[in-house]
Design an enzyme around this catalytic site. Structure first.
Site, PDB file in Angstrom:
ATOM      1  CD  GLN A 171      45.190  38.036  46.976  1.00 47.12           C
ATOM      2  OE1 GLN A 171      44.112  37.461  46.976  1.00 47.12           O
ATOM      3  NE2 GLN A 171      45.848  38.295  48.085  1.00 47.12           N
ATOM      4  CG  HIS A 193      42.205  36.354  43.808  1.00 44.43           C
ATOM      5  ND1 HIS A 193      40.943  36.872  43.967  1.00 44.43           N
ATOM      6  CD2 HIS A 193      42.536  35.833  45.013  1.00 44.43           C
ATOM      7  CE1 HIS A 193      40.509  36.660  45.197  1.00 44.43           C
ATOM      8  NE2 HIS A 193      41.462  36.017  45.855  1.00 44.43           N
ATOM      9  CG  ASP A 235      38.649  33.137  45.746  1.00 42.32           C
ATOM     10  OD1 ASP A 235      37.510  32.638  45.809  1.00 42.32           O
ATOM     11  OD2 ASP A 235      39.375  33.304  46.739  1.00 42.32           O
ATOM     12  CD  GLU A 270      41.119  30.243  46.301  1.00 43.53           C
ATOM     13  OE1 GLU A 270      41.251  30.461  47.516  1.00 43.53           O
ATOM     14  OE2 GLU A 270      41.918  30.659  45.432  1.00 43.53           O
ATOM     15  CG  ASP A 304      39.912  30.031  50.880  1.00 39.86           C
ATOM     16  OD1 ASP A 304      40.205  29.758  52.061  1.00 39.86           O
ATOM     17  OD2 ASP A 304      39.989  31.182  50.423  1.00 39.86           O
ATOM     18  CD  GLN A 326      44.246  30.196  49.978  1.00 41.82           C
ATOM     19  OE1 GLN A 326      44.898  31.112  50.466  1.00 41.82           O
ATOM     20  NE2 GLN A 326      43.067  30.382  49.454  1.00 41.82           N
ATOM     21  CE  LYS A 328      42.031  31.906  52.998  1.00 41.80           C
ATOM     22  NZ  LYS A 328      42.359  33.015  52.073  1.00 41.80           N
ATOM     23  CB  CYS A 358      45.495  40.945  50.792  1.00 39.38           C
ATOM     24  SG  CYS A 358      43.821  40.977  51.455  1.00 39.38           S
TER      25      CYS A 358
END
Length: 417
Positions: A171, A193, A235, A270, A304, A326, A328, A358
């Site tokens: 990303q 991303h 995304d 996304e 997501d 996803q 996560k 991140c």
């Protein structure tokens, strides 16, 4: 195989916690900070440094294994747990979790997770606690059984020895053009991303977004190595729905149009829209997926928001409300549940993307590589941070080291390869 002591150490996440509601509402960036008042409870400002809390398990041989707790970049949004509070988490871990850890057999991973993560009087433990402690328990089992973490997952879930590398997805963060070039030069399999998280980046009726999609495709041909053909993954943080409305047919039409401008590429979109609840998200995403499939579009929907826990993931997968889910990892909680989520998606013919945030750390990223490889996920995120190079190095190198060890197990002759 007891744990002798539990250690706690404060730390940093690799990026920042951001107020998604304030950014969606039009907060303006001034350099790296956002100007304005936060809208999400728990945030003192729109952007705050990410924090973490490391949990160390002192084993019988005095080896200490670690895991890291943290929450995701957009904490408190889309049905997620609230912002990570290190002091509160430290108190809870010391009072509730540590006594449980001292009473389990650390060599049996799933049993240990089940016992440690029993709901307390106030309900389920914070998912950040499950996430960090499950990493430490996985490392403990691997150490005690003299194996890799991936092998522990395979043994506990009765999975075959993994043979295929998992494609890595990177990303870009806000430094989009520079980071896209980095990804292309390094041959990233899935990119970029794009962080399409504002009206400015999406554009009126999506023009700015479409221009960026075309630029990324063009750039792969300009500077990529011969034969390089990545999957394009964007995304959009719900901005298709925000800008053109929340009608599944209109959203599907828009996505098909985007796919047609890059016909040679598989296109992942996304979070095309946020319909406000898990139930509404499932119903509307299932309609969008059905329309795209009926048209044989090269675009795929990735969910997501509103799909956080293992139970959420099962609901989306059963309803075919995404082409890719996803997973996560900090939102799912225990890494055991991440493994269960991948396996459930695969059993229901839905793609499994082991993602994360991140804001994570090197330790959490490396642990999720082992779960991704063991369960043979369809893709995994290069993390932590937004700098591309660091995440690719941490995740890519961990996967390479893992396969070197797995290959050694398959052919244990004392040779250098």
């Amino acid at each position: 195989m007891q744990i002798k002591e539990v250690l706690l150490a404060p730390g940093n996440g690799a990026f920042f916690y951001d107020d998604q509601a304030a950014i969606r509402a039009g907060a303006v960036q001034d350099g790296f900070v956002y100007v304005g008042k936060p809208l999400t409870p728990g945030l003192a400002s729109i952007r705050v440094p990410a924090s973490s809390l490391s949990v160390g398990l002192v084993l019988a041989d005095d080896i200490v294994v670690w895991g890291d707790m943290m929450s995701v970049q957009y904490s408190g949004a889309g049905g997620r747990d609230p912002l990570f509070d290190p002091r509160q988490i430290k108190d809870l871990t010391s009072l509730v979790v540590a006594p449980r850890l001292l009473d389990v057999d650390a060599s049996h991973y799933l049993d240990a997770c089940d016992k440690v993560f029993e709901p307390s009087e106030e309900g389920r433990l914070p998912l950040a606690v499950e996430y960090g402690v499950s990493q430490a328990l996985l490392r403990a089992a691997a150490h005690l059984r003299r194996s890799t973490m991936a092998e522990i997952v395979c043994e506990e879930f009765k999975l075959p020895f993994p043979s295929q590398r998992v494609p890595i997805y990177a990303q870009s963060g806000d430094a989009r053009e520079i980071n896209v070039d980095k990804m292309i030069l390094k041959g990233v399999e899935i990119l970029p991303h794009g962080l399409i998280n504002s009206r400015q980046k999406f554009g009126t009726n999506g023009e700015s977004f479409i221009d960026f999609v075309k630029w990324v495709a063009k750039r792969t041909r300009e500077i990529g190595h011969p034969g390089y053909h990545p999957v394009l993954h964007f995304d959009v943080y719900g901005w298709i729905g925000q800008e053109i409305g929340l009608q599944p047919q209109r959203i599907a039409d828009f996505i098909c149009n985007v796919a047609e401008v890059v016909p040679a590429f598989t296109l992942n979109i996304e979070s095309p829209a946020d319909f406000g609840s898990t139930e509404a998200q499932i119903d509307s995403y299932a309609q969008i997926v059905s329309i795209l499939d009926h048209r044989a579009s090269s675009a795929r929907i990735v969910v997501d928001e509103r799909c956080n826990t293992l139970e959420d993931i099962r609901l989306f997968a059963k309803a075919k409300a995404a082409h890719l889910v996803q997973i996560k990892t900090p939102d799912v909680g225990s890494l055991a549940d991440t493994a269960r989520a991948v396996l459930f998606c695969k059993a229901n013919n839905v793609g499994a993307y082991v993602g994360g945030s991140c804001t994570e750390t090197d330790l959490s990223a490396r642990a999720t590589v082992h779960v991704s490889v063991a369960t043979q996920a369809d893709m995994m995120l290069a993390k932590p941070g937004m700098g591309v190079d660091e995440g690719l190095s941490i995740v890519g190198n961990e996967q390479s080291r893992l396969f070197a060890m797995l290959d050694h197990r398959r052919a244990p002759a004392n040779t250098v390869s």
